[in-house]
Write a protein that holds these residues in place. Structure first.
Motif, PDB file in Angstrom:
ATOM      1  N   VAL A 207      26.098 -20.694  66.761  1.00  0.00           N
ATOM      2  CA  VAL A 207      27.042 -21.672  67.799  1.00  0.00           C
ATOM      3  C   VAL A 207      27.547 -20.686  68.836  1.00  0.00           C
ATOM      4  CG1 VAL A 207      29.515 -22.567  67.769  1.00  0.00           C
ATOM      5  CG2 VAL A 207      27.900 -23.255  65.947  1.00  0.00           C
ATOM      6  N   LYS A 208      27.865 -19.027  68.706  1.00  0.00           N
ATOM      7  CA  LYS A 208      28.157 -18.249  69.594  1.00  0.00           C
ATOM      8  C   LYS A 208      27.181 -18.459  70.772  1.00  0.00           C
ATOM      9  CE  LYS A 208      31.248 -15.162  67.281  1.00  0.00           C
ATOM     10  NZ  LYS A 208      31.978 -13.995  67.365  1.00  0.00           N
ATOM     11  N   GLN A 209      26.055 -18.486  70.277  1.00  0.00           N
ATOM     12  CA  GLN A 209      24.792 -18.292  71.200  1.00  0.00           C
ATOM     13  C   GLN A 209      24.670 -19.826  71.988  1.00  0.00           C
ATOM     14  OE1 GLN A 209      21.797 -16.781  68.626  1.00  0.00           O
ATOM     15  NE2 GLN A 209      22.185 -14.762  69.299  1.00  0.00           N
ATOM     16  N   ASP A 210      25.301 -20.655  71.651  1.00  0.00           N
ATOM     17  CA  ASP A 210      25.125 -22.236  72.068  1.00  0.00           C
ATOM     18  C   ASP A 210      23.664 -22.667  71.456  1.00  0.00           C
ATOM     19  OD1 ASP A 210      27.619 -22.192  73.460  1.00  0.00           O
ATOM     20  OD2 ASP A 210      26.507 -21.272  75.316  1.00  0.00           O
ATOM     21  N   ASN A 211      23.411 -22.152  70.592  1.00  0.00           N
ATOM     22  CA  ASN A 211      22.159 -22.671  69.813  1.00  0.00           C
ATOM     23  C   ASN A 211      22.567 -23.653  68.662  1.00  0.00           C
ATOM     24  OD1 ASN A 211      19.873 -23.295  68.568  1.00  0.00           O
ATOM     25  ND2 ASN A 211      19.075 -21.111  68.584  1.00  0.00           N
ATOM     26  N   TYR A 212      23.020 -24.911  69.230  1.00  0.00           N
ATOM     27  CA  TYR A 212      23.521 -25.887  68.264  1.00  0.00           C
ATOM     28  C   TYR A 212      22.715 -26.498  67.338  1.00  0.00           C
ATOM     29  CZ  TYR A 212      27.341 -25.292  71.613  1.00  0.00           C
ATOM     30  OH  TYR A 212      28.525 -24.881  72.211  1.00  0.00           O
ATOM     31  N   ASP A 213      21.545 -26.720  67.760  1.00  0.00           N
ATOM     32  CA  ASP A 213      20.182 -27.248  67.027  1.00  0.00           C
ATOM     33  C   ASP A 213      20.122 -26.525  65.900  1.00  0.00           C
ATOM     34  OD1 ASP A 213      20.194 -29.559  68.517  1.00  0.00           O
ATOM     35  OD2 ASP A 213      18.373 -28.781  69.670  1.00  0.00           O
ATOM     36  N   GLU A 214      20.233 -25.092  65.775  1.00  0.00           N
ATOM     37  CA  GLU A 214      19.903 -24.076  64.827  1.00  0.00           C
ATOM     38  C   GLU A 214      21.099 -24.001  63.955  1.00  0.00           C
ATOM     39  OE1 GLU A 214      17.130 -21.767  62.986  1.00  0.00           O
ATOM     40  OE2 GLU A 214      16.603 -22.668  65.092  1.00  0.00           O
ATOM     41  N   ALA A 215      22.035 -24.163  64.422  1.00  0.00           N
ATOM     42  CA  ALA A 215      23.559 -24.181  63.641  1.00  0.00           C
ATOM     43  C   ALA A 215      23.361 -25.262  62.757  1.00  0.00           C
ATOM     44  CB  ALA A 215      24.714 -23.951  64.621  1.00  0.00           C
ATOM     45  N   VAL A 216      23.163 -26.608  63.231  1.00  0.00           N
ATOM     46  CA  VAL A 216      23.125 -27.712  62.443  1.00  0.00           C
ATOM     47  C   VAL A 216      21.988 -27.424  61.306  1.00  0.00           C
ATOM     48  CG1 VAL A 216      22.300 -30.076  62.515  1.00  0.00           C
ATOM     49  CG2 VAL A 216      23.909 -29.294  64.083  1.00  0.00           C
ATOM     50  N   GLU A 217      20.930 -27.208  61.750  1.00  0.00           N
ATOM     51  CA  GLU A 217      19.791 -26.981  60.884  1.00  0.00           C
ATOM     52  C   GLU A 217      20.283 -26.062  59.683  1.00  0.00           C
ATOM     53  OE1 GLU A 217      15.405 -25.029  60.999  1.00  0.00           O
ATOM     54  OE2 GLU A 217      15.976 -26.625  62.585  1.00  0.00           O
ATOM     55  N   ILE A 218      21.023 -24.865  60.046  1.00  0.00           N
ATOM     56  CA  ILE A 218      21.554 -23.885  58.863  1.00  0.00           C
ATOM     57  C   ILE A 218      22.490 -24.664  58.251  1.00  0.00           C
ATOM     58  CG2 ILE A 218      22.882 -21.795  58.949  1.00  0.00           C
ATOM     59  CD1 ILE A 218      20.140 -21.243  59.124  1.00  0.00           C
ATOM     60  N   TYR A 219      23.423 -25.261  58.704  1.00  0.00           N
ATOM     61  CA  TYR A 219      24.433 -25.814  57.919  1.00  0.00           C
ATOM     62  C   TYR A 219      24.052 -27.037  57.107  1.00  0.00           C
ATOM     63  CZ  TYR A 219      27.999 -23.407  60.794  1.00  0.00           C
ATOM     64  OH  TYR A 219      28.955 -22.501  61.504  1.00  0.00           O
ATOM     65  N   GLU A 220      23.057 -27.830  57.660  1.00  0.00           N
ATOM     66  CA  GLU A 220      22.481 -28.816  56.687  1.00  0.00           C
ATOM     67  C   GLU A 220      21.598 -28.130  55.411  1.00  0.00           C
ATOM     68  OE1 GLU A 220      20.130 -31.148  59.461  1.00  0.00           O
ATOM     69  OE2 GLU A 220      21.946 -32.367  59.707  1.00  0.00           O
ATOM     70  N   GLU A 221      21.015 -26.917  55.803  1.00  0.00           N
ATOM     71  CA  GLU A 221      20.355 -26.372  54.667  1.00  0.00           C
ATOM     72  C   GLU A 221      21.158 -25.723  53.584  1.00  0.00           C
ATOM     73  OE1 GLU A 221      17.234 -22.190  53.847  1.00  0.00           O
ATOM     74  OE2 GLU A 221      17.916 -22.946  55.956  1.00  0.00           O
ATOM     75  N   ALA A 222      22.431 -25.235  54.008  1.00  0.00           N
ATOM     76  CA  ALA A 222      23.543 -24.891  53.272  1.00  0.00           C
ATOM     77  C   ALA A 222      23.951 -26.034  52.175  1.00  0.00           C
ATOM     78  CB  ALA A 222      24.596 -24.214  54.019  1.00  0.00           C
ATOM     79  N   LEU A 223      23.891 -27.203  52.922  1.00  0.00           N
ATOM     80  CA  LEU A 223      24.536 -28.264  52.113  1.00  0.00           C
ATOM     81  C   LEU A 223      23.669 -28.575  50.902  1.00  0.00           C
ATOM     82  CD1 LEU A 223      25.854 -30.841  54.822  1.00  0.00           C
ATOM     83  CD2 LEU A 223      26.977 -29.728  53.123  1.00  0.00           C
ATOM     84  N   GLU A 224      22.253 -28.057  51.159  1.00  0.00           N
ATOM     85  CA  GLU A 224      21.410 -28.302  50.009  1.00  0.00           C
ATOM     86  C   GLU A 224      21.632 -27.487  48.819  1.00  0.00           C
ATOM     87  OE1 GLU A 224      17.440 -27.684  51.289  1.00  0.00           O
ATOM     88  OE2 GLU A 224      17.642 -28.966  53.166  1.00  0.00           O
ATOM     89  N   HIS A 225      22.300 -26.546  49.014  1.00  0.00           N
ATOM     90  CA  HIS A 225      22.751 -25.499  47.905  1.00  0.00           C
ATOM     91  C   HIS A 225      24.224 -25.778  47.497  1.00  0.00           C
ATOM     92  CE1 HIS A 225      19.416 -23.056  48.588  1.00  0.00           C
ATOM     93  NE2 HIS A 225      19.360 -23.296  49.757  1.00  0.00           N
TER      94      HIS A 225
END
Length: 137
Positions: free
Chosen positions: A98-116
């Motif tokens: 998010v700090k790097q304005d890379n929102y797509d990657e942030a969403v992907e990471i948070y969605e991966e975290a939701l799997e766990h």
């Protein structure tokens, strides 16, 4: 008090230099004292004893993040998750993206975290706020 604990943990590491828990406490004390690079050096030493310690990689990531070396922080948090996935490492990764304005990657990471951790309220809230920020449903 942190200085006192640092001295005691340093003493214990001279007695038992292979005890990774004591080494991590030395590094943690240095981190809390604001000595991020010194803490990072100790965490690097800890990896020579145990390369499968999630906490060491995670804390390396925190040090790199505070030193604003985001590419190394990302690698460290990813290494932590490769050893053992933790919501806290995913959250740190997301914050960096998010700090790097890379929102797509942030969403992907948070969605991966939701799997766990699908019921984690902090994770769900963070992801929801991110969707609001980028204008997605």
């Amino acid at each position: 008090k942190i200085e006192d604990s640092l001295q005691l943990f340093r003493l214990t590491t001279t007695i038992n230099p292979q005890n990774i828990q004591n080494i991590k406490q030395v590094a943690r004390s240095l981190y809390l004292l604001g000595k991020k690079q010194a803490a990072l050096d100790i965490y690097n030493d800890a990896l020579t004893i145990d390369q499968n310690d999630w906490e060491v990689y995670h804390n390396q990531g925190l040090c790199h993040k505070h030193l604003k070396d985001y590419s190394k922080a990302i690698k460290a948090f990813q290494a932590a998750n490769n050893v053992q996935p933790h919501v806290s490492s995913f959250m740190q990764l997301g914050e960096i993206f998010v700090k790097q304005d890379n929102y797509d990657e942030a969403v992907e990471i948070y969605e991966e975290a939701l799997e766990h951790s699908p019921q984690n309220p902090n994770l769900l809230t963070t992801l929801g706020l991110l969707f609001l920020r980028i204008g997605e449903n």
